[in-house]
Design an enzyme around this catalytic site. Structure first.
Site, short mmCIF file in Angstrom:
data_model
loop_
_atom_site.label_atom_id
_atom_site.label_comp_id
_atom_site.label_asym_id
_atom_site.label_seq_id
_atom_site.Cartn_x
_atom_site.Cartn_y
_atom_site.Cartn_z
CE LYS A 40 68.27 89.04 56.32
NZ LYS A 40 67.18 89.30 57.26
CG ASN A 41 66.03 85.50 56.27
OD1 ASN A 41 66.45 86.46 56.92
ND2 ASN A 41 65.24 85.65 55.21
NE ARG A 112 58.46 89.96 60.96
CZ ARG A 112 57.26 90.24 61.42
NH1 ARG A 112 57.01 91.41 61.95
NH2 ARG A 112 56.30 89.35 61.37
CB CYS A 136 62.48 95.13 55.88
SG CYS A 136 64.17 95.19 55.36
NE ARG A 141 58.02 91.67 57.67
CZ ARG A 141 59.34 91.48 57.52
NH1 ARG A 141 60.15 92.49 57.57
NH2 ARG A 141 59.82 90.28 57.34
CG ASP A 328 63.48 88.12 51.01
OD1 ASP A 328 62.59 88.95 51.27
OD2 ASP A 328 63.94 87.33 51.87
CB VAL A 350 55.01 87.57 49.88
CG1 VAL A 350 55.35 87.20 51.32
CG2 VAL A 350 55.10 86.35 48.97
NE ARG A 420 67.87 94.52 58.89
CZ ARG A 420 66.77 94.15 58.23
NH1 ARG A 420 66.15 95.01 57.44
NH2 ARG A 420 66.26 92.95 58.36
#
Ligand code: UD1
Length: 448
Positions: A40-41, A112, A136, A141, A328, A350, A420
């Site tokens: 995904k990322n 995002r 999220c 952020r 994650d 994080v 998502r």
């Protein structure tokens, strides 16, 4: 199959998307093979990077996810033609016809990764007005590192109401290479500046860059398009600017977080699984932690085989940027620790607000103490099924995992988050023996 309007482009099954509950039967053994989807990322940032090309970019292994659909909508709203055939996506960027007012706030806020478009649009159009990003809710952020980086490359960047307005100010209307040291390791900021710098004049040096595999995937694709990037995957990246970038064909790398989630699914159900394709080095830290708690993991090419011992032991984790333990996978790993013998210490470094799943785990009987951003999980393999709700993507996956281990039938809500980022999550688990049902109405279950 050309897709040039947003309705036709929605390739995810709408019935599936509107169903709100997962009914998960616990204490079921799993066995078999799970196929890992494209990351995904990576897919999201590669879609944004396609905006830098003046020819079409053809991506393969693109996962079918709500976030990818949202990003597709965004590209279509910029006048870009998309052609989709299952997991292949052709992005034809020659037709960008964008004025800043065309960017829909709603789509930007939901995603995002929408903010990734700022670097490519600025580099190609000279000016962009882009809504502040969503995503999220796992912390504040901020985007200060993105903004400072773009400013260092010579752009004027201001925040006006809910928008970021960026403009090239040099007479040549081009970004200029610079030496940039990030104050913190940010995946998104590294990717934003990396993309923008490919078309800048001169050399850019990024220091304290994030080292995540998704950044390497991005740099590999950009180099295939004609960029001159060295050092991606290390904390120092150099980018020699070029005048233009070509199109290319590129395969999205496998999703290391999805693969890690399925490794944890195996461990939490004490069931053997094989998982492929993976790039094993992307999962080194996760594999080590699972081995430490008693899983036998073998790697052969792009396949991982995992056999968990019945009596797994608690281990401690501290999340940190790659190559550290991925934030994650913190929630899924905590789910596992709630089922093993002993006490584990789980420290989140994080994001400052990524422990919201604890309350739901506690409702299933998990014994967890939270001090700041450190959780102490006192494991006990006797969790009770109940109704639980997730507030973010990875904690939703963790709730399905913990439900697989509980006694009885759980009901998981918050599927809009799961969709998502996980392609066919329930279907993949069902194919290896899970019993998960997706429903529209509140399932009638007494959780036993
Ligand atoms: C990306 C991933 C997300 C993952 C995260 C960390 C995508 C679409 N999402 O998110 O799944 O959990 O990396 O691996 O790729 N920060 C600042 N200023 C900034 C930017 C970030 O202070 O300008 C801070 C953040 O608040 C956070 C830390 O840096 O504490 C890491 O964030 P970052 O790496 O930027 O995460 P994302 O790119 O948003």
């Amino acid at each position: 199959m050309p897709i040039n309007n947003t309705e036709k482009q929605l390739t995810l099954n709408q019935d599936h998307l509107s169903s709100k509950y997962l009914q998960v039967l616990g204490s079921q053994g799993l066995s078999g093979h799970i196929r890992v989807s494209g990351a995904k990322n990576s897919a999201l940032v590669l879609m944004a990077a396609a905006l830098l090309a003046d020819r079409s970019v053809c991506l393969s292994n693109v996962p079918l996810l709500a976030d990818v659909e949202a990003m597709s909508k965004l590209l279509v709203s910029m006048g870009i033609e998309l052609r989709r055939n299952k997991n292949q996506l052709e992005i034809i960027t020659s037709s960008i016809n964008l004025s800043p007012k065309d960017l829909s706030c709603e789509v930007f806020h939901s995603l995002r990764a929408s903010f990734f478009c700022i670097g490519p649009l600025l580099a190609r159009l000279g000016e962009v007005k882009i809504p502040l990003p969503g995503g999220c809710k796992i912390g504040t952020r901020p985007i200060d590192e993105h903004i400072q980086g773009l400013r260092a490359l010579g752009a004027r960047v201001e925040i006006e109401n809910d928008y970021v307005v960026a403009k090239l100010i040099s007479p040549q209307k081009r970004l200029t290479g610079a030496q940039i040291r990030f104050n913190c390791k940010s995946v998104g900021a590294t990717e934003t500046i990396l993309m923008a710098a490919t078309l800048a004049k001169g050399m850019t040096i990024l220091e304290n860059a994030a080292q995540e595999p998704e950044i390497q995937d991005l740099a590999t694709m950009l180099n295939k398009m004609g960029a001159k990037i060295k050092g991606a995957g290390t904390s120092r990246i150099t980018i020699e600017g070029v005048d233009r970038l070509n199109g290319c064909s590129y395969m999205v790398m496998p999703d290391r977080i999805e693969a890690g989630t399925f490794l944890i699914a195996s461990a939490i159900t004490r069931s053997p699984l094989t998982i492929s394709p993976v790039i094993p080095e992307h999962l080194d830290t996760v594999i080590l932690k699972l081995q430490e708690c008693g899983c036998l993991i073998e790697c052969s090419g792009d396949t991982l085989s995992i056999i968990p011992r019945k009596n797994l032991q608690a281990v401690d984790i501290t999340t940190s940027p790659f190559p550290g333990f991925p934030t994650d996978l913190q929630a899924p790993f905590m789910a596992l620790m709630a089922t093993v013998k002993g006490t584990s210490k789980i420290e989140e470094t994080v994001f400052e607000n990524r422990m919201q799943h604890i309350g739901e785990f506690q409702r299933m009987g998990a014994k967890i103490l939270l001090e700041g951003n450190t959780a102490y999980v006192i494991g006990d393999n006797n969790l009770k099924a109940t109704s639980i709700a997730a507030g973010d993507l990875r904690s939703c996956a963790a709730m399905v995992l913990v439900s697989l281990a509980a006694n009885g039938t759980s009901v998981v809500q918050g599927l809009e988050h799961l969709d998502r980022g996980y392609e066919d999550f329930a279907e993949k688990l069902n194919a290896v023996g899970a019993n998960i049902l997706r429903t529209y109405s509140v399932p009638l279950t007494n959780h036993e």
